[in-house]
Every structure is written in C-alpha cells, then in structure tokens.
Design a protein around this motif. Structure first.
Motif, PDB file in Angstrom:
ATOM      1  N   GLU A  21       0.807  -1.217   0.000  1.00  0.00           N
ATOM      2  CA  GLU A  21       0.000   0.000   0.000  1.00  0.00           C
ATOM      3  C   GLU A  21       0.844   1.273   0.000  1.00  0.00           C
ATOM      4  OE1 GLU A  21      -2.614  -0.318   3.318  1.00  0.00           O
ATOM      5  OE2 GLU A  21      -1.014  -0.392   4.820  1.00  0.00           O
ATOM      6  N   SER A  22       1.992   1.285   0.686  1.00  0.00           N
ATOM      7  CA  SER A  22       2.817   2.503   0.696  1.00  0.00           C
ATOM      8  C   SER A  22       3.370   2.800  -0.688  1.00  0.00           C
ATOM      9  CB  SER A  22       3.970   2.367   1.693  1.00  0.00           C
ATOM     10  OG  SER A  22       3.499   2.294   3.013  1.00  0.00           O
ATOM     11  N   GLU A  23       3.793   1.757  -1.385  1.00  0.00           N
ATOM     12  CA  GLU A  23       4.325   1.943  -2.731  1.00  0.00           C
ATOM     13  C   GLU A  23       3.226   2.429  -3.679  1.00  0.00           C
ATOM     14  OE1 GLU A  23       7.790   1.424  -5.384  1.00  0.00           O
ATOM     15  OE2 GLU A  23       7.385   1.922  -3.294  1.00  0.00           O
ATOM     16  N   MET A  24       2.076   1.826  -3.592  1.00  0.00           N
ATOM     17  CA  MET A  24       0.970   2.232  -4.460  1.00  0.00           C
ATOM     18  C   MET A  24       0.534   3.664  -4.172  1.00  0.00           C
ATOM     19  SD  MET A  24      -1.099   1.456  -6.905  1.00  0.00           S
ATOM     20  CE  MET A  24      -1.664  -0.230  -7.135  1.00  0.00           C
ATOM     21  N   ASP A  49       1.933  -3.365   3.896  1.00  0.00           N
ATOM     22  CA  ASP A  49       3.348  -3.534   3.565  1.00  0.00           C
ATOM     23  C   ASP A  49       3.969  -4.778   4.190  1.00  0.00           C
ATOM     24  OD1 ASP A  49       2.973  -1.186   2.236  1.00  0.00           O
ATOM     25  OD2 ASP A  49       4.281   0.022   3.500  1.00  0.00           O
ATOM     26  N   ASN A  50       3.387  -5.297   5.233  1.00  0.00           N
ATOM     27  CA  ASN A  50       3.916  -6.512   5.865  1.00  0.00           C
ATOM     28  C   ASN A  50       2.959  -7.692   5.692  1.00  0.00           C
ATOM     29  OD1 ASN A  50       1.870  -5.640   7.499  1.00  0.00           O
ATOM     30  ND2 ASN A  50       3.033  -5.778   9.427  1.00  0.00           N
ATOM     31  N   ALA A  51       2.161  -7.655   4.624  1.00  0.00           N
ATOM     32  CA  ALA A  51       1.081  -8.628   4.456  1.00  0.00           C
ATOM     33  C   ALA A  51       1.602 -10.027   4.165  1.00  0.00           C
ATOM     34  CB  ALA A  51       0.163  -8.199   3.320  1.00  0.00           C
ATOM     35  N   VAL A  52       0.873 -11.025   4.658  1.00  0.00           N
ATOM     36  CA  VAL A  52       1.014 -12.398   4.177  1.00  0.00           C
ATOM     37  C   VAL A  52       0.195 -12.468   2.885  1.00  0.00           C
ATOM     38  CG1 VAL A  52       0.508 -14.817   4.610  1.00  0.00           C
ATOM     39  CG2 VAL A  52       1.333 -13.361   6.476  1.00  0.00           C
ATOM     40  N   ILE A  53       0.882 -12.690   1.775  1.00  0.00           N
ATOM     41  CA  ILE A  53       0.227 -12.650   0.468  1.00  0.00           C
ATOM     42  C   ILE A  53      -0.386 -13.997   0.136  1.00  0.00           C
ATOM     43  CG2 ILE A  53       0.612 -12.172  -1.985  1.00  0.00           C
ATOM     44  CD1 ILE A  53       3.072 -10.475  -0.941  1.00  0.00           C
ATOM     45  N   ALA A  54       0.309 -15.045   0.497  1.00  0.00           N
ATOM     46  CA  ALA A  54      -0.177 -16.428   0.395  1.00  0.00           C
ATOM     47  C   ALA A  54       0.558 -17.194   1.480  1.00  0.00           C
ATOM     48  CB  ALA A  54       0.103 -17.015  -0.986  1.00  0.00           C
ATOM     49  N   PRO A  55       0.049 -18.334   1.942  1.00  0.00           N
ATOM     50  CA  PRO A  55       0.758 -19.067   2.994  1.00  0.00           C
ATOM     51  C   PRO A  55       2.213 -19.347   2.609  1.00  0.00           C
ATOM     52  CG  PRO A  55      -1.438 -19.970   2.675  1.00  0.00           C
ATOM     53  CD  PRO A  55      -1.240 -18.964   1.573  1.00  0.00           C
ATOM     54  N   GLY A  56       3.135 -18.803   3.415  1.00  0.00           N
ATOM     55  CA  GLY A  56       4.561 -18.977   3.153  1.00  0.00           C
ATOM     56  C   GLY A  56       5.192 -17.862   2.348  1.00  0.00           C
ATOM     57  N   LEU A  57       4.407 -16.888   1.913  1.00  0.00           N
ATOM     58  CA  LEU A  57       4.915 -15.755   1.136  1.00  0.00           C
ATOM     59  C   LEU A  57       4.426 -14.461   1.786  1.00  0.00           C
ATOM     60  CD1 LEU A  57       4.033 -17.018  -2.467  1.00  0.00           C
ATOM     61  CD2 LEU A  57       6.285 -17.092  -1.382  1.00  0.00           C
ATOM     62  N   HIS A  62      14.980   2.581  -0.932  1.00  0.00           N
ATOM     63  CA  HIS A  62      15.218   2.565  -2.376  1.00  0.00           C
ATOM     64  C   HIS A  62      14.026   3.180  -3.099  1.00  0.00           C
ATOM     65  CE1 HIS A  62      16.707   1.389  -6.251  1.00  0.00           C
ATOM     66  NE2 HIS A  62      15.619   0.688  -6.487  1.00  0.00           N
ATOM     67  N   SER A  63      12.838   2.884  -2.621  1.00  0.00           N
ATOM     68  CA  SER A  63      11.616   3.581  -3.010  1.00  0.00           C
ATOM     69  C   SER A  63      10.780   3.715  -1.750  1.00  0.00           C
ATOM     70  CB  SER A  63      10.864   2.822  -4.113  1.00  0.00           C
ATOM     71  OG  SER A  63      10.265   1.654  -3.595  1.00  0.00           O
ATOM     72  N   PRO A  64       9.747   4.577  -1.764  1.00  0.00           N
ATOM     73  CA  PRO A  64       9.009   4.840  -0.528  1.00  0.00           C
ATOM     74  C   PRO A  64       8.357   3.620   0.089  1.00  0.00           C
ATOM     75  CG  PRO A  64       8.622   6.582  -2.105  1.00  0.00           C
ATOM     76  CD  PRO A  64       9.372   5.512  -2.848  1.00  0.00           C
ATOM     77  N   GLY A  65       7.965   2.627  -0.726  1.00  0.00           N
ATOM     78  CA  GLY A  65       7.326   1.435  -0.183  1.00  0.00           C
ATOM     79  C   GLY A  65       8.028   0.158  -0.590  1.00  0.00           C
ATOM     80  N   HIS A  66       9.329   0.240  -0.812  1.00  0.00           N
ATOM     81  CA  HIS A  66      10.113  -0.914  -1.276  1.00  0.00           C
ATOM     82  C   HIS A  66       9.993  -2.069  -0.295  1.00  0.00           C
ATOM     83  CE1 HIS A  66      14.010  -3.171  -1.495  1.00  0.00           C
ATOM     84  NE2 HIS A  66      13.735  -3.122  -2.786  1.00  0.00           N
ATOM     85  N   ASN A  67       9.668  -3.260  -0.830  1.00  0.00           N
ATOM     86  CA  ASN A  67       9.497  -4.465  -0.023  1.00  0.00           C
ATOM     87  C   ASN A  67      10.398  -5.586  -0.513  1.00  0.00           C
ATOM     88  OD1 ASN A  67       7.446  -4.086   2.017  1.00  0.00           O
ATOM     89  ND2 ASN A  67       5.947  -3.897   0.367  1.00  0.00           N
ATOM     90  N   GLY A  68      10.867  -6.407   0.417  1.00  0.00           N
ATOM     91  CA  GLY A  68      11.382  -7.715   0.079  1.00  0.00           C
ATOM     92  C   GLY A  68      10.268  -8.731   0.231  1.00  0.00           C
ATOM     93  N   VAL A  69      10.575  -9.974  -0.123  1.00  0.00           N
ATOM     94  CA  VAL A  69       9.596 -11.057   0.008  1.00  0.00           C
ATOM     95  C   VAL A  69      10.243 -12.203   0.777  1.00  0.00           C
ATOM     96  CG1 VAL A  69       8.114 -12.707  -1.188  1.00  0.00           C
ATOM     97  CG2 VAL A  69       8.475 -10.433  -2.164  1.00  0.00           C
ATOM     98  N   MET A  70       9.631 -12.584   1.890  1.00  0.00           N
ATOM     99  CA  MET A  70      10.090 -13.733   2.663  1.00  0.00           C
ATOM    100  C   MET A  70       9.342 -14.973   2.182  1.00  0.00           C
ATOM    101  SD  MET A  70      12.213 -14.693   5.076  1.00  0.00           S
ATOM    102  CE  MET A  70      12.521 -13.343   6.254  1.00  0.00           C
ATOM    103  N   ILE A  71      10.116 -16.010   1.868  1.00  0.00           N
ATOM    104  CA  ILE A  71       9.571 -17.300   1.436  1.00  0.00           C
ATOM    105  C   ILE A  71       9.951 -18.300   2.518  1.00  0.00           C
ATOM    106  CG2 ILE A  71       9.573 -19.025  -0.403  1.00  0.00           C
ATOM    107  CD1 ILE A  71      10.963 -16.644  -2.079  1.00  0.00           C
ATOM    108  N   GLU A  72       8.978 -18.966   3.121  1.00  0.00           N
ATOM    109  CA  GLU A  72       9.309 -19.857   4.233  1.00  0.00           C
ATOM    110  C   GLU A  72       8.373 -21.053   4.281  1.00  0.00           C
ATOM    111  OE1 GLU A  72       9.162 -17.613   7.911  1.00  0.00           O
ATOM    112  OE2 GLU A  72       7.692 -16.252   7.050  1.00  0.00           O
ATOM    113  N   ASP A  73       8.983 -22.209   4.540  1.00  0.00           N
ATOM    114  CA  ASP A  73       8.215 -23.435   4.681  1.00  0.00           C
ATOM    115  C   ASP A  73       9.131 -24.505   5.267  1.00  0.00           C
ATOM    116  OD1 ASP A  73       5.757 -25.089   4.113  1.00  0.00           O
ATOM    117  OD2 ASP A  73       7.237 -26.229   2.958  1.00  0.00           O
ATOM    118  N   GLY A  74       8.579 -25.354   6.095  1.00  0.00           N
ATOM    119  CA  GLY A  74       9.319 -26.487   6.625  1.00  0.00           C
ATOM    120  C   GLY A  74      10.562 -26.110   7.405  1.00  0.00           C
TER     121      GLY A  74
END
Length: 278
Positions: free
Chosen positions: A131-134, A169-177, A185-197
C-alpha cells in the motif's frame, strides 16, 4: 542452465532478464581507492564496469506458479526483457502465471508486465502491491527524475485494472509468502520472505545492487535510491541482523543466494549446500 533452489515446498527459480554495467557513476562511493581496489580484485578495470543482473523470480509449489517482479520488458533496451524466454524454457507460458508479487514500482521490475504493444503480458494473473508503494506512485509528488517509472506504473494500472490487490506492507500474500518492508530505495520498497518447513529465503529485491561493492561497503548508496539515507540505514540494519540468522538471501541485482556473514571488510554472502542448484 536455469538456477533454482528449494525452500520447503517452494521451488524458486532465477529468471535472468538481462544485465547492466555498474560503474562509479551508478555507485558514487566506488569512485575511491576502496572502489578501485574492489574492481581490480574482481579482475576488472579500476573504474569497472561490473556486469550486474536484472532478475525476476518464479515461485512454484504444488500446482501453482507465481512470479516476484517481471523484469524490464522493453523498458531498458532490446538486450534485456528476457524473463519471458526464461519462463518458457521452464515449460510455462504467461497464461500459466496466477499471481505476481511486485516488490516496488520501478520500471526494471514492472516493465515486463507489458508487451511491446503496451498490453498486459500476463492475462490470468493478479498483482500484489504494497500500500505505501501504491500510494506514492499514484500520488502527485513523484519526482521528475522518476517520470519513466511513473509512466510505466500508469500503464500497468490501466492494463491490469480489476486484477490488482493492494495489501499492507507486511502482508502475508499467500501461505509462506509475505512482504518485508525495506524502505529507502523507493518509498514502499518491499522484500519477500519465502518460508516453509523450517527454511527461509528473503528475496530482498533492491536492497543491494552490486555484490562486488556493497557487501564490503554497505553505506555506499546507488543513484536510483529515492531516499539514500534511509536506504543505507535499512541495508545496514538488515545485514547486521542477518549475520545472526540462518535466513538465506537473494536479490534482484545480485548473484546466487546464501547466508550473510562477517567478511574481510564488512559482510559477505556464503553459499550453503542448498544454494546455486542447477
């Protein structure tokens, strides 16, 4: 061959979209004795350039195919925009992509959403944008120096109307993502955490633009950083935290994956047994 790694149930594949030449014009801190030494240590001329990548990423699990970013498209010249070819080499077409996570709205990450005719390349996907980036890119305060990014954003929003999810900005987009805010770098720049097991991979997007330079001197900013002071602070804070963690990392403009550890000068990326698989 295509580079990939696994994080639990997820298979993450690097989609190499092209390269760019990284020089001291791009990383001003490298116009120094320290920078010249790093270039020479890498077997390059003392002013570079180093050959740095544009990456998008494919994420597969079960019967799902998602992307993280899409590369440049035709926005950075004909020698780039290769991510769709990489996807086809995996046996997929653009129609197969269900979801695309957008780390930020710079055109080297979103230009690939559009065809050369300016139409939506991925007809069956939904876009996920923080949302911050948008809010920033649809506002009225976009700097003149980012006019190209702004134009691509407007075209993307038009072509994907009705298929865009604006999420926290800190949303769970799908389980594990999930999004990880990495502002600067930009006002709403995000990384993506991928996690499982019990495994974790942070795709930190544009936190860093040169493995040769910025692991050693993370306080060196790059020209496209929209808030250089905050980008540096974010990078330093994250690197320091990752030294103590077993979270693997990968980036849009760096090579391979691994763990962040103390290095000879500051930090280094140490591959693990599960990294750099082909």
């Amino acid at each position: 061959m295509t580079e990939f790694t696994r994080i639990g149930k997820f298979k993450m594949t690097w989609l190499l979209d092209g390269y760019y030449p990284c020089t001291p014009d791009f990383v001003p801190g490298a116009r120094s004795e320290e920078g010249r030494n790093l270039y020479k240590k890498a077997g390059l001329p003392p002013e570079g350039p180093s050959k740095e990548p544009f990456h998008a990423f494919a994420i597969e699990w079960k019967d799902h195919l998602w992307l993280i970013d899409t590369g440049c498209g035709q926005e950075a010249g004909p020698e780039r925009g290769k991510a769709p070819e990489q996807l086809r080499s995996m046996g997929y077409s653009p129609e197969d992509v269900e979801g695309i996570i957008i780390t930020h709205l710079h055109k080297d990450h979103t230009g690939g959403l559009l065809t050369s005719e300016g139409k939506a390349r991925y007809p069956n996907t939904r876009l996920y944008i923080g949302e911050s980036e948008m809010e920033f890119w649809t506002g009225s305060d976009v700097p003149e120096g980012n006019a190209g990014d702004h134009e691509v954003t407007k075209a993307v929003l038009e072509q994907y109307e009705g298929r865009i999810e604006v999420v926290p900005d800190n949303a769970v987009i799908a389980p594990g993502l999930r999004f990880v805010p990495l502002y600067g770098h930009s006002p709403g720049h995000n990384g993506v955490m991928i996690e499982d097991g019990g495994q974790r991979m942070l795709m930190w997007a544009d936190l860093m633009h040169s493995s040769i330079l910025q692991f050693h001197y993370p306080h060196w900013s790059v020209r496209p950083d929209m808030d250089p002071e905050r980008a540096v602070a974010t990078r330093l804070e994250l690197l320091e935290r990752l030294v103590e963690e077993d979270t693997r990392v990968a980036g849009s403009h760096t090579y391979g994956a691994g763990l962040v550890r103390r290095g000879e000068i500051a930090y280094e990326l140490v591959p693990t047994d599960t990294d750099n698989r082909h």
